[in-house]
Design an enzyme around this catalytic site. Structure first.
Site, PDB file in Angstrom:
ATOM      1  N   ASP A  33       0.812  -1.221   0.000  1.00 51.03           N
ATOM      2  CA  ASP A  33       0.000   0.000   0.000  1.00 51.03           C
ATOM      3  C   ASP A  33       0.846   1.273   0.000  1.00 51.03           C
ATOM      4  OD1 ASP A  33       1.011  -0.016   2.533  1.00 51.03           O
ATOM      5  OD2 ASP A  33      -0.921   0.019   3.571  1.00 51.03           O
ATOM      6  N   GLY A  34       2.175   1.126  -0.074  1.00 51.95           N
ATOM      7  CA  GLY A  34       3.062   2.277  -0.157  1.00 51.95           C
ATOM      8  C   GLY A  34       3.690   2.696   1.154  1.00 51.95           C
ATOM      9  N   GLU A  35       3.219   2.147   2.275  1.00 50.62           N
ATOM     10  CA  GLU A  35       3.795   2.505   3.560  1.00 50.62           C
ATOM     11  C   GLU A  35       5.200   1.928   3.708  1.00 50.62           C
ATOM     12  OE1 GLU A  35      -0.327   2.930   6.192  1.00 50.62           O
ATOM     13  OE2 GLU A  35       1.046   1.259   6.574  1.00 50.62           O
ATOM     14  N   HIS A 122      19.805  26.060   7.077  1.00 45.66           N
ATOM     15  CA  HIS A 122      19.673  27.283   6.282  1.00 45.66           C
ATOM     16  C   HIS A 122      19.377  28.478   7.182  1.00 45.66           C
ATOM     17  CE1 HIS A 122      19.131  29.591   2.642  1.00 45.66           C
ATOM     18  NE2 HIS A 122      17.938  30.000   3.058  1.00 45.66           N
ATOM     19  N   LYS A 184      20.934  39.543  -4.239  1.00 38.93           N
ATOM     20  CA  LYS A 184      19.861  38.634  -4.630  1.00 38.93           C
ATOM     21  C   LYS A 184      18.540  39.109  -4.050  1.00 38.93           C
ATOM     22  CE  LYS A 184      19.789  34.436  -2.872  1.00 38.93           C
ATOM     23  NZ  LYS A 184      20.145  33.001  -2.644  1.00 38.93           N
TER      24      LYS A 184
END
Length: 282
Positions: A33-35, A122, A184
Site C-alpha cells: 500500500d506504499g507505507e 539554512h 539577490k
C-alpha cells in the site's frame, strides 16, 4: 551503535569509522500500500546515533520509525543526527493560513530523540523548534578541501550578503583570495532576481560558495553573470548538494568547471564528508 537512514548510508558508515563505534544493519522495506518500514533487527546497545537526512517525505517517516525501533530494542539514549534537515527553509508562515513546516517536523522528531544535531541549517533559528534545542554543526570549513591547489587569483563569492561568512570560511580554508557577494532579491519560492557584484573577475578563478543548491536556477544566473565578465573558471562548493531535477545539467550548461558538495546529501558530487565535524560535536 550507529544507525543510518537509507539516504545516509555512506555518511553513517564514515561516522562509525571516525567514532570507532559499531554500525548496525538497518533494513528498509515498503508495503504494497506504499507505507514504509525501517527496522533494526541487529541493534544492541545503550546509545543509538541515528543518522538520517530527511530529503523526502518518506525519509521523514523512516527516521521516526528508526528512532522508535532503537528505543524498542533497548536504547536508553537516542541521538538523532540530521545531516540535512528537510523543510528547514520553511521556518515561517509566509502566507496567511500556512504552517511553519520546520517547526512541525522538528516537534515530531523531538518526540523520539534525547538530543538532535543538524548540519548547517539554512536558518539557525530552526534549532529552537526542537525540544530540547538542536545543536547546529558547522561543516563549512571542509568545503575548501576538494578545491584545486592552484587557483588563479581566486575570488570567493556567496550568492547574497547573508552568506558572506560562508565564502570567507572557504577562502580561509583555502589559504587566500578575495571575497564578495551577489545581490539577490527573492520574489517567490521560484522567482529570484540576481544582480552582479562589483568585484573584478576577469581572468580569475571564482569559487561560489553556498549552503544549499536545490534547482540550480539562481546559481546558473550567477554563473552567467560571471561569464559575461570574463571569468577564467567557475567552481561551485556547497554543504547540501540537493541538485533537484536537472540542476546538474543547468550548471554544467552555464559553464561551471566543477561542483563540490558534502555527503549530507549523498550525490555524485559529494567529495568531502561531514563525519569529522559531527564526531567533534558528539
Amino acid at each position: 551503535m550507529i544507525v543510518s537512514g537509507s539516504a545516509s548510508q555512506s555518511l553513517g558508515a564514515s561516522l562509525a569509522r571516525v567514532l570507532e563505534e559499531p554500525l548496525t544493519a538497518a533494513t528498509y522495506d515498503r508495503f504494497p500500500d506504499g507505507e514504509t518500514l525501517a527496522a533494526v533487527p541487529d541493534f544492541a546497545g545503550e546509545r543509538a546515533i541515528v543518522v538520517a537526512s530527511t530529503i523526502s517525505n518518506d525519509a521523514h517517516i523512516e527516521l521516526l520509525q528508526l528512532q522508535d525501533a532503537v528505543r524498542q530494542a533497548g536504547a536508553e539514549e537516542v541521538v538523532t543526527v540530521l545531516p540535512y534537515m528537510g523543510y528547514g527553509r520553511q521556518d515561517d508562515a509566509f502566507e496567511e493560513g500556512h504552517p511553519i513546516s520546520a517547526r512541525a517536523v522538528a516537534r515530531a522528531i523531538s518526540t523520539g530523540a534525547d538530543r538532535v544535531l543538524t548540519v548547517n541549517p539554512h536558518e539557525r533559528g530552526v534549532c529552537e523548534f526542537f525540544e530540547p534545542s538542536a545543536t547546529a554543526v558547522d561543516a563549512a570549513g571542509r568545503l575548501s578541501e576538494p578545491l584545486p591547489d592552484a587557483l588563479e587569483d581566486p575570488v570567493f563569492l556567496s550568492p547574497d550578503a547573508g552568506a558572506i561568512d560562508l565564502a570567507e570560511t572557504v577562502r580561509d580554508g583555502y589559504g587566500g583570495g578575495e571575497t564578495d557577494y551577489f545581490e539577490k532579491t527573492r520574489h517567490s519560492g521560484t522567482d529570484v532576481e540576481i544582480s552582479p557584484s562589483d568585484v573584478d573577475v576577469a581572468g580569475r578563478d571564482v569559487v561560489v560558495a553556498d549552503d544549499i543548491i536545490a534547482t540550480g536556477s539562481t546559481m546558473s544566473e550567477a554563473v552567467a553573470v560571471l561569464e559575461e565578465r570574463g571569468v577564467e573558471r567557475v567552481f561551485i562548493t556547497c554543504v547540501h548538494p540537493l541538485l533537484a531535477r536537472n540542476a546538474y545539467t543547468k550548471l554544467s550548461r552555464a559553464g561551471v568547471e566543477a561542483i563540490y558538495g558534502t555527503d549530507t546529501v549523498e550525490r555524485t558530487v559529494s567529495s568531502v564528508s561531514v563525519a569529522p565535524a559531527i564526531a567533534n560535536e558528539l
